[in-house]
Design a protein around this motif. Sequence first.
Motif, PDB file in Angstrom:
ATOM      1  N   ALA A   1       0.696  -1.091  -0.002  1.00 27.10           N
ATOM      2  CA  ALA A   1      -0.322  -0.131   0.287  1.00 27.10           C
ATOM      3  C   ALA A   1       0.627   1.917  -0.222  1.00 27.10           C
ATOM      4  O   ALA A   1       0.506   2.196  -0.265  1.00 27.10           O
ATOM      5  CB  ALA A   1      -1.071  -0.383   1.356  1.00 27.10           C
ATOM      6  N   ASP A   2       1.369   1.542   1.079  1.00 26.21           N
ATOM      7  CA  ASP A   2       2.496   2.134   0.927  1.00 26.21           C
ATOM      8  C   ASP A   2       3.696   2.388  -0.348  1.00 26.21           C
ATOM      9  O   ASP A   2       3.430   3.555  -0.894  1.00 26.21           O
ATOM     10  CB  ASP A   2       3.612   2.548   1.582  1.00 26.21           C
ATOM     11  CG  ASP A   2       4.863   3.423   2.182  1.00 26.21           C
ATOM     12  OD1 ASP A   2       4.078   4.766   2.023  1.00 26.21           O
ATOM     13  OD2 ASP A   2       5.874   3.687   2.015  1.00 26.21           O
ATOM     14  N   ALA A   3       3.635   1.825  -0.891  1.00 26.94           N
ATOM     15  CA  ALA A   3       5.182   1.785  -2.553  1.00 26.94           C
ATOM     16  C   ALA A   3       3.764   2.228  -3.657  1.00 26.94           C
ATOM     17  O   ALA A   3       4.259   3.667  -3.821  1.00 26.94           O
ATOM     18  CB  ALA A   3       5.065   0.373  -2.800  1.00 26.94           C
ATOM     19  N   THR A   4       2.196   2.018  -3.053  1.00 25.40           N
ATOM     20  CA  THR A   4       1.202   2.213  -4.254  1.00 25.40           C
ATOM     21  C   THR A   4       0.852   3.921  -4.146  1.00 25.40           C
ATOM     22  O   THR A   4       1.070   4.369  -4.926  1.00 25.40           O
ATOM     23  CB  THR A   4       0.168   1.368  -4.074  1.00 25.40           C
ATOM     24  OG1 THR A   4       0.133  -0.218  -4.045  1.00 25.40           O
ATOM     25  CG2 THR A   4      -1.572   1.514  -5.326  1.00 25.40           C
ATOM     26  N   ASN A   5       1.009   4.529  -2.842  1.00 27.00           N
ATOM     27  CA  ASN A   5       1.032   5.621  -2.729  1.00 27.00           C
ATOM     28  C   ASN A   5       2.472   6.382  -3.133  1.00 27.00           C
ATOM     29  O   ASN A   5       1.696   7.576  -3.873  1.00 27.00           O
ATOM     30  CB  ASN A   5       0.810   6.194  -1.231  1.00 27.00           C
ATOM     31  CG  ASN A   5      -0.552   5.681  -0.777  1.00 27.00           C
ATOM     32  OD1 ASN A   5      -1.387   5.148  -1.017  1.00 27.00           O
ATOM     33  ND2 ASN A   5      -0.742   5.070   0.690  1.00 27.00           N
TER      34      ASN A   5
END
Length: 676
Positions: A167-171
Amino acid sequence: MQVGKENRVLILILLCLAVALPGACTYKGGSGRVSEMQEFDSFFSTHSDSVVMAPRWMKAQALQRMERTKDSMVRYNYLAVALKTCLATSDFDSAQLLLRQVEAFAGRQPFSHRLADLQSECFNIKGNVYSRKGYIDSAAVCFKEAYEARLKGTKFEVIPDILINLADATNHLGRPDMGAFWYRKALLMCDSLKMPYRKKISIYYGLSQGYLALRDYEQCDYYSELAGKNYADMFPDEKHFYLNNRGNSYYYRGDYSTAIGYFRKVVELVKDYPDMSWALNLSYLNLSDCFLQLNKTDSVVKYLELCQPFFEELGSTTALYYIDTQKIELALQCKDFAEARRLLAMSKASPEIDADMIHIRNKYLQQFYEETGNYRQAYDYLKENKRLDDSIRNERIRMRTADLTLRYQQDSTLMAHKVLFQKQENEMLILRQTRLVTLAVAVIALLIAAFLFLYNRKKRDLLLAQNRRTVSTLRLENIRNRLSPHFIFNVLNQEVVNRKEEEKQELVSLVKLMRRNLELAEQLCVTLAEELDFVKTYIDLERRSLGATFHPVIEIAGDVLPEQVWLPSMMIQIPVENSVKHALRGKEGERNLWIAADRREGGVCIRITDNGGGYHPESRNRGTGTGMKVIMQTIQILNMKNQAAIDISVHNVTLPSGETGCEVTFLLPDKYDYRI
């Protein structure tokens, strides 16, 4: 015969021994493997906190146990633990070396659930290495592979951590809606696996970071407060992410003093953890930007000199781009345009740079070109930042939508089913034991259903009788209210005064209208042809009072057969009469009335339109509304027994001439039942 039986028994015993002996050897060896794996699981669960709290000690312990272990799968699990500690100490060279060893081993092994766990661990660590170096695209791919591999493994409790990383990478890739999707999936996994609240802390400040990217500070603060409830129970790296995110939120609000306070808390935090060099230098970098916004150039230079060597050695493209951006603004504040040009020529943006970093750089470039007189370039960067702001607003809408619609997904549900798989046998036993109770409940339900059926039938009969009484009342009220007394007296007075032989046709039409009105009032429904004949008679009578400026038009589409289309009686005449009485009679100039019927999908559409200025409920000339009330109540009763309902709408329209008119629309469904 007796000997044959004894031989068969002996052969059976020998076969059992033949099967049991190899199984016993396998079990012995298998028992050894299970024992070593259990020892590893016990060691890691007991000392997992030490990966962050005491990484060097943990690495030494893992390598020592690795040397004593005979099972190769367990050996490489210990090596994976040592690999995790390299992240905590920011020793990425060692991490990549160990990664290659573990990946080479995993590539040679046949599939097993334990191997899937090991592969998932490698992909997750590899993604973290890519993320720290600024290669977010590659990091997201690794985290996705780690998640998919873990679904084939056994340790589902670590899946939320992998989803948080994804999720953090996608953000960071500019997809906060998908970031919210992965955070929500992680949250659902925690609930499905009944994990403690502290496991959700990372998810909450991850969601906070996503909303920060969209500048939705209200939601950002909401999730930050949820995470901060258990601040004292957080690991050091979790405290760092929480404080860093809070500082960033105040930075983007322009509250640089508060932001500095949070970044300094990070600096104080990592003093007790010398291996958290990455967190320390990131805080230095954030502090330098805050002081830059406050025009404290000495502090800016100080913190940039502290963090730049670390990020240069690490090779982090995002951090180095951020440092160059701050140096450009620093040169602008010092009016050193030559240095600013030199930095611009040397620093280039790569595809991995965050949109926030580009936004900050564009703001400084706009300032640079304004001060150097190149207003065209300044305007281009202003437009680019406005485009980024619009994109953020659009992403905010998409994320709010995703926040509601992407909470529960099939993968998470499937995972919960896997966790509860062992309980299914007990549930089946309970189902067998409760079969008798179920049968009793079914009988009771059948009796209740029979009672409800009889009750509803009785209620339906009563309602039908009431409907019949209501329709009769409506028809009588229709008889009393259909013809305008004002209209009747005007026509009769004209006939009494004039009494010309050639004008007796009007009196004949009036008599026909009155007789037909009474006939229609006795009928619940008529054909479109009958209704239009009645409407034409009414219009012909009104022509004289309205004069030559009155232009009625009736248009029936070729695919509409008036003799075969049924509708409630007076349905067209009442809106026509309302248009004449309340809209056209007092209008100056051209007075137009259109009646149109055409076929639409699933039925026939009838429209009555005038150019009388539109419908105004507050007008004194709007009438009592009795006619339309009769039609509406009649249609409401008919709709109760039809699956497809007659649709009615009354609204003002703008005509091609620019005038405002009122349009009444009826949509008559095909195969509509007019029987009560």
